[in-house]
Design a protein around this motif. Structure first.
Motif, PDB file in Angstrom:
ATOM      1  N   ILE A   1      23.399 -67.561  34.768  1.00 36.49           N
ATOM      2  CA  ILE A   1      23.942 -68.199  36.004  1.00 36.49           C
ATOM      3  C   ILE A   1      25.464 -67.998  36.037  1.00 36.49           C
ATOM      4  CG2 ILE A   1      24.346 -70.502  37.047  1.00 36.49           C
ATOM      5  CD1 ILE A   1      21.956 -71.393  35.354  1.00 36.49           C
ATOM      6  N   LEU A   2      25.875 -67.227  37.151  1.00 38.55           N
ATOM      7  CA  LEU A   2      27.425 -67.282  37.444  1.00 38.55           C
ATOM      8  C   LEU A   2      28.136 -68.375  37.706  1.00 38.55           C
ATOM      9  CD1 LEU A   2      27.139 -63.458  38.676  1.00 38.55           C
ATOM     10  CD2 LEU A   2      27.071 -64.348  36.421  1.00 38.55           C
ATOM     11  N   CYS A   3      29.010 -69.014  37.467  1.00 37.69           N
ATOM     12  CA  CYS A   3      29.546 -70.060  37.941  1.00 37.69           C
ATOM     13  C   CYS A   3      31.165 -70.265  37.649  1.00 37.69           C
ATOM     14  CB  CYS A   3      28.811 -71.360  37.452  1.00 37.69           C
ATOM     15  SG  CYS A   3      28.920 -71.533  35.686  1.00 37.69           S
ATOM     16  N   LYS A   4      31.817 -71.161  38.219  1.00 39.65           N
ATOM     17  CA  LYS A   4      33.119 -71.443  38.111  1.00 39.65           C
ATOM     18  C   LYS A   4      33.502 -72.413  37.350  1.00 39.65           C
ATOM     19  CE  LYS A   4      34.156 -70.229  43.056  1.00 39.65           C
ATOM     20  NZ  LYS A   4      32.824 -70.031  43.524  1.00 39.65           N
ATOM     21  N   PRO A   5      34.537 -72.488  36.555  1.00 36.03           N
ATOM     22  CA  PRO A   5      34.773 -73.418  35.293  1.00 36.03           C
ATOM     23  C   PRO A   5      34.470 -74.924  35.856  1.00 36.03           C
ATOM     24  CG  PRO A   5      36.420 -72.053  35.542  1.00 36.03           C
ATOM     25  CD  PRO A   5      35.731 -71.664  36.663  1.00 36.03           C
ATOM     26  N   ALA A   6      34.850 -75.323  37.286  1.00 40.57           N
ATOM     27  CA  ALA A   6      34.551 -76.727  37.652  1.00 40.57           C
ATOM     28  C   ALA A   6      32.760 -76.972  37.780  1.00 40.57           C
ATOM     29  CB  ALA A   6      35.106 -76.735  38.966  1.00 40.57           C
ATOM     30  N   GLU A   7      31.971 -76.118  37.751  1.00 41.07           N
ATOM     31  CA  GLU A   7      30.591 -76.110  37.956  1.00 41.07           C
ATOM     32  C   GLU A   7      30.014 -76.177  36.706  1.00 41.07           C
ATOM     33  OE1 GLU A   7      30.345 -73.992  42.207  1.00 41.07           O
ATOM     34  OE2 GLU A   7      29.870 -72.590  40.243  1.00 41.07           O
ATOM     35  N   ARG A   8      30.593 -76.078  35.362  1.00 41.83           N
ATOM     36  CA  ARG A   8      29.866 -75.822  34.110  1.00 41.83           C
ATOM     37  C   ARG A   8      29.260 -77.237  33.977  1.00 41.83           C
ATOM     38  NH1 ARG A   8      32.912 -74.807  28.291  1.00 41.83           N
ATOM     39  NH2 ARG A   8      30.848 -75.152  26.996  1.00 41.83           N
TER      40      ARG A   8
ATOM     41  N   MET B   1      37.447 -56.707  38.417  1.00 42.54           N
ATOM     42  CA  MET B   1      38.967 -57.081  37.591  1.00 42.54           C
ATOM     43  C   MET B   1      38.722 -56.814  36.221  1.00 42.54           C
ATOM     44  SD  MET B   1      39.833 -60.491  39.669  1.00 42.54           S
ATOM     45  CE  MET B   1      41.606 -60.578  39.320  1.00 42.54           C
ATOM     46  N   HIS B   2      39.873 -56.454  35.462  1.00 41.42           N
ATOM     47  CA  HIS B   2      39.624 -56.149  33.841  1.00 41.42           C
ATOM     48  C   HIS B   2      40.399 -57.186  33.164  1.00 41.42           C
ATOM     49  CE1 HIS B   2      37.699 -52.368  34.544  1.00 41.42           C
ATOM     50  NE2 HIS B   2      38.532 -52.134  35.819  1.00 41.42           N
ATOM     51  N   HIS B   3      41.556 -57.992  33.733  1.00 37.40           N
ATOM     52  CA  HIS B   3      42.097 -58.920  32.863  1.00 37.40           C
ATOM     53  C   HIS B   3      41.521 -60.118  32.805  1.00 37.40           C
ATOM     54  CE1 HIS B   3      43.627 -58.905  37.136  1.00 37.40           C
ATOM     55  NE2 HIS B   3      43.795 -60.432  36.810  1.00 37.40           N
ATOM     56  N   LYS B   4      41.863 -61.092  32.020  1.00 38.92           N
ATOM     57  CA  LYS B   4      41.432 -62.429  32.029  1.00 38.92           C
ATOM     58  C   LYS B   4      41.927 -63.532  33.075  1.00 38.92           C
ATOM     59  CE  LYS B   4      40.949 -66.228  28.647  1.00 38.92           C
ATOM     60  NZ  LYS B   4      41.388 -66.664  27.288  1.00 38.92           N
ATOM     61  N   ALA B   5      41.176 -64.534  33.533  1.00 39.77           N
ATOM     62  CA  ALA B   5      41.380 -65.147  34.612  1.00 39.77           C
ATOM     63  C   ALA B   5      42.447 -66.206  34.216  1.00 39.77           C
ATOM     64  CB  ALA B   5      40.221 -66.023  35.115  1.00 39.77           C
TER      65      ALA B   5
ATOM     66  N   SER C   1      42.856 -68.973  41.555  1.00 41.85           N
ATOM     67  CA  SER C   1      42.494 -69.735  43.124  1.00 41.85           C
ATOM     68  C   SER C   1      40.955 -69.502  43.278  1.00 41.85           C
ATOM     69  CB  SER C   1      43.271 -69.101  44.170  1.00 41.85           C
ATOM     70  OG  SER C   1      42.895 -67.697  44.092  1.00 41.85           O
ATOM     71  N   TRP C   2      40.332 -69.957  44.407  1.00 37.65           N
ATOM     72  CA  TRP C   2      38.887 -69.811  44.821  1.00 37.65           C
ATOM     73  C   TRP C   2      38.517 -68.428  44.941  1.00 37.65           C
ATOM     74  CZ3 TRP C   2      35.822 -67.571  48.050  1.00 37.65           C
ATOM     75  CH2 TRP C   2      34.559 -67.857  47.958  1.00 37.65           C
ATOM     76  N   ALA C   3      39.552 -67.731  45.425  1.00 43.52           N
ATOM     77  CA  ALA C   3      39.460 -66.023  45.661  1.00 43.52           C
ATOM     78  C   ALA C   3      39.353 -65.511  44.553  1.00 43.52           C
ATOM     79  CB  ALA C   3      40.291 -65.714  46.616  1.00 43.52           C
ATOM     80  N   GLN C   4      40.223 -65.856  43.392  1.00 41.58           N
ATOM     81  CA  GLN C   4      40.573 -65.211  42.196  1.00 41.58           C
ATOM     82  C   GLN C   4      39.044 -65.651  41.317  1.00 41.58           C
ATOM     83  OE1 GLN C   4      44.239 -66.759  41.009  1.00 41.58           O
ATOM     84  NE2 GLN C   4      45.031 -64.840  40.938  1.00 41.58           N
ATOM     85  N   GLN C   5      38.737 -66.882  41.295  1.00 44.98           N
ATOM     86  CA  GLN C   5      37.442 -67.084  40.582  1.00 44.98           C
ATOM     87  C   GLN C   5      36.223 -66.541  41.060  1.00 44.98           C
ATOM     88  OE1 GLN C   5      36.710 -71.267  39.902  1.00 44.98           O
ATOM     89  NE2 GLN C   5      38.974 -71.614  40.336  1.00 44.98           N
ATOM     90  N   GLN C   6      36.151 -66.087  42.290  1.00 49.19           N
ATOM     91  CA  GLN C   6      34.928 -65.394  42.802  1.00 49.19           C
ATOM     92  C   GLN C   6      35.095 -63.771  42.585  1.00 49.19           C
ATOM     93  OE1 GLN C   6      32.641 -66.917  44.920  1.00 49.19           O
ATOM     94  NE2 GLN C   6      31.655 -64.708  44.322  1.00 49.19           N
ATOM     95  N   ALA C   7      36.318 -63.349  42.569  1.00 47.56           N
ATOM     96  CA  ALA C   7      36.482 -61.959  42.197  1.00 47.56           C
ATOM     97  C   ALA C   7      36.015 -61.887  40.762  1.00 47.56           C
ATOM     98  CB  ALA C   7      37.973 -61.535  42.258  1.00 47.56           C
ATOM     99  N   PHE C   8      36.234 -62.756  39.601  1.00 49.99           N
ATOM    100  CA  PHE C   8      35.642 -62.715  38.438  1.00 49.99           C
ATOM    101  C   PHE C   8      34.105 -62.675  38.220  1.00 49.99           C
ATOM    102  CE2 PHE C   8      40.407 -63.253  37.385  1.00 49.99           C
ATOM    103  CZ  PHE C   8      40.323 -62.486  36.275  1.00 49.99           C
TER     104      PHE C   8
END
Length: 451
Positions: free
Chosen positions: A298-305, A85-89, A94-101
């Motif tokens: 470490i690649l993580c989601k916002p909730a895992e920061r 993906m090239h644009h900002k999240a 969603s979980w799938a969108q976060q995984q794509a980023f």
């Protein structure tokens, strides 16, 4: 015999030295090659600039800053990297969108390795994610590779590693081409395991006939055969492979140094990794004589920061804990085996055995530690005697093993499981023949797992 043990993940080394009695301890925090730690959330890199065990002091910058200027260019007016993906999240992704980023971040961080000429280790949470991660990295190379030319040369039987198959100025992908070709041939000659093979082609229309190894990428996990793992490890050490996707078992079992370590997730299966596992894997980055710098991402989601900052980067290392815990599970097993082998015969033997355990060394600093240790041993002995694993000979004042105890030690079963199996066999004897003439039926009972 002199033995030197080295570890970067022990937090209670003085206790271990005390347990080993004559061991000497030397501690240093010197690291010849500096390790820079980062975590990445949706394209933003947070650079950790604190020391271990201190509060995290993050410096943030866009992920694109980590790439050479060449990656910001284009080939034939197309983006150089074919990222997910090239644009900002969006804020409510969603979980799938976060995984794509996260997949996009993985592609960019890995692509820098092939362009800059250094190797990358990607730790994945499962075997399946090792294979999908390798494919994601290859598919993200975009215009670093001229896919039509590469596919055409494969279809016509030509050299898939020909320089004109790659878009300049990134002909570095062709490095070690002959070694990769030989590796691919060796892997194809190995009989395919029921669990899969190390030879995987990319999914998609144009890239469907291209092996990931052709592009210098491979994966490593327990489902591969020993021969396959050995060949992949050898090729990575030789530099023929620039990226290896693996499970965290590689961090402790195989010595594969690298320049950059990427964690594709903060979990192993469905369990969060701890600070010890993270340090063990991140320590692969930056080895003296091979690199001047080590990096971990470490690649993580916002909730895992918060978890990443507090439980991985700033957390202290977990101590080594004795299996002869207060819950007596480990103590039960060691006393049963000691009595079965004759090493433990009376109360004095038990006292000597218990005093020589890591549990005793750990609790020696506690005021009531000695009482806790012998209370644990007493509880274990009572359990063994009540469940008829051992007997106390009042005449000779010694412990003896029973038939049930000997069978438990010989089978390798845990005492708790042996009790369940013995009860089932006792019930079965009332209805069917399970004596020594029915060996097959006994084996069937032994093969039945108890959870």
């Amino acid at each position: 015999l002199k033995v030197i043990g080295m570890s970067a993940t022990l937090s209670n080394a003085p206790t271990l030295c005390k347990w080993m009695k004559e061991a000497l301890l030397f501690v240093t925090d010197f690291r010849p090659i500096p390790l820079k730690e980062h975590y990445v959330i949706q394209g933003q890199v947070f650079s950790d600039s604190r020391g271990a065990g201190m509060a995290v002091n993050s410096e943030t910058y866009p992920l694109s800053r980590t790439l050479p200027l060449a990656l910001h260019g284009a080939v034939n007016d197309k983006p150089l990297l074919q990222t997910a993906m090239h644009h900002k999240a969006p804020a409510n992704a969603s979980w799938a969108q976060q995984q794509a980023f996260m997949d996009r971040d993985l592609q960019i961080l890995s692509a820098e390795g092939v362009v800059s000429g250094f190797q990358v280790l990607v730790f994945c949470p499962s075997r399946a994610s090792c294979e999908t991660g390798a494919a994601i990295i290859c598919n993200g190379l975009g215009n670093l590779v001229d896919w039509p030319s590469l596919t055409k040369s494969k279809a016509t039987g030509g050299d898939a590693f020909a320089p004109d198959a790659f878009a300049p100025p990134h002909a570095s992908i062709t490095r070690h081409a002959s070694a990769r070709k030989a590796l691919l041939k060796q892997l194809k000659a190995i009989p395919v395991s029921p669990n899969g093979s190390a030879v995987v082609t990319l999914a998609g229309s144009v890239e469907s006939q291209i092996s990931i190894i052709t592009l210098g990428v491979a994966f490593h996990h327990a489902a591969l055969t020993g021969d396959e793992r050995s060949l992949v490890e050898k090729a990575y050490r030789a530099g023929a492979l620039w990226c290896l996707c693996c499970t965290t078992t590689l961090a402790t079992g195989v010595n594969l140094p690298t320049r950059r370590v990427i964690f594709r997730s903060v979990k192993i299966a469905d369990q969060y990794i701890d600070s010890g596992q993270y340090r063990q894997a991140a320590g692969r980055a930056g080895r003296k004589g091979l690199d001047t710098l080590g990096e971990s991402y470490i690649l993580c989601k916002p909730a895992e920061r918060v978890f990443v900052e507090n439980q991985l980067l700033a957390a202290s290392l977990p101590p080594i804990i004795s299996n002869f815990s207060i819950e007596r599970k480990g103590m039960v097993r060691v006393l049963l085996e000691g009595i079965a082998t004759g090493a433990v015969r009376n109360v004095t033997d038990i006292q000597k055995s218990v005093e020589g355990t890591l549990l005793a060394a750990t609790l020696s600093t506690v005021s009531s530690g000695g009482d806790m240790i012998f209370t644990t041993a007493k509880s274990a002995l009572e359990f063994l005697e009540q469940n008829r694993f051992i007997d106390w000979n009042t005449v000779d004042q010694i412990f003896t093993i029973t038939a049930l105890g000997e069978a438990t030690v010989t089978s390798g079963m845990a005492p708790d499981e042996a009790i369940l199996l013995f009860r089932d066999l006792s019930k079965a004897r009332k209805c069917i023949s399970v004596d020594h003439h029915a060996e097959d039926l006994q084996l069937l009972f032994l093969c039945t797992p108890y959870f």
